[in-house]
Design an enzyme around this catalytic site. Structure first.
Site: not given
Length: 214
Positions: A9, A60, A64, A155
């Site tokens: 991510d 995503h 964010h 991540h």
């Protein structure tokens, strides 16, 4: 043969993502990258490299932001902006979406359905973004928590979204030891398409909870 899905991510990040892509290429394994639109827009070459290397690129959101702390109009605009950018950068509409922090609202879910996407969550995290987490701790958590059919969430960026400075490099260091260990235990690394096909072909409740069907 056991299987898992490796996902990342918050990227791409020019400091970390190329190193991670080199590692994945060396190990000959696929992954899924849920990219933040603002980051992808700054480094479209990394998105192209992900696709060229056989990885999946999912959305995503553009910025964010936490959907629960944002107004419905912003959530919709942010989702749609990232969807348009994905189309521009890759030539095709995104198929997979992961909401920041796994938080969805009715607006988010309507957007996912409207664009015929699938929301992908996860089974395993290793708290790789935390300040005091070491690479050894990340590797051990992955080994302790993984199971057949698990979706792993790590991540490759995130210093601007709450992650500790330098945390993605610790994640990469952890994978240098964890990936061979997982392979030695008989794990096969699936693409998201392969994962979805397996869920469709077999009634596997623990996997279906990670997917919002359109």
């Amino acid at each position: 043969m056991k299987s898992l899905v490796l996902t990342f991510d918050d990227g791409p990040d020019i400091r970390y993502t190329p190193v991670l892509l080199d590692l994945l290429k060396h190990e000959n394994i696929p992954a899924a990258f849920f990219v933040v639109g603002n980051h992808a827009e700054s480094h479209p070459e990394l998105i192209r490299q992900m696709i060229a290397d056989g990885h999946t690129v999912g959305s995503h959101t553009m910025s964010h932001k936490n959907a629960l702390l944002s107004g419905p109009a912003f959530v919709r605009r942010d989702f749609e902006a990232c969807t348009r950018l994905h189309q521009e950068l890759t030539g095709q509409a995104p198929v997979y979406f992961r909401p920041p922090w796994g938080i969805s609202t009715p607006v988010t879910n309507r957007c996912v359905r409207h664009y015929h996407m699938k929301r992908i969550l996860w089974d395993v995290m290793a708290q790789d973004w935390e300040k005091h987490t070491t690479s050894a701790m990340i590797a051990q958590r992955l080994k302790d928590r993984v199971f057949d059919g698990a979706v792993l969430c790590l991540h490759d960026a995130g210093e601007d979204t709450g992650g500790a400075k330098g945390a993605p490099m610790r994640t990469i260091d952890a994978l240098i030891s964890a990936i061979p260990w997982l392979k030695s235990r008989g794990y096969e690394f699936l693409t998201l398409d392969q994962y979805i096909k397996g869920v469709t072909a077999h009634d596997i409740p623990q996997r279906k909870k990670n997917i919002l069907w359109p």
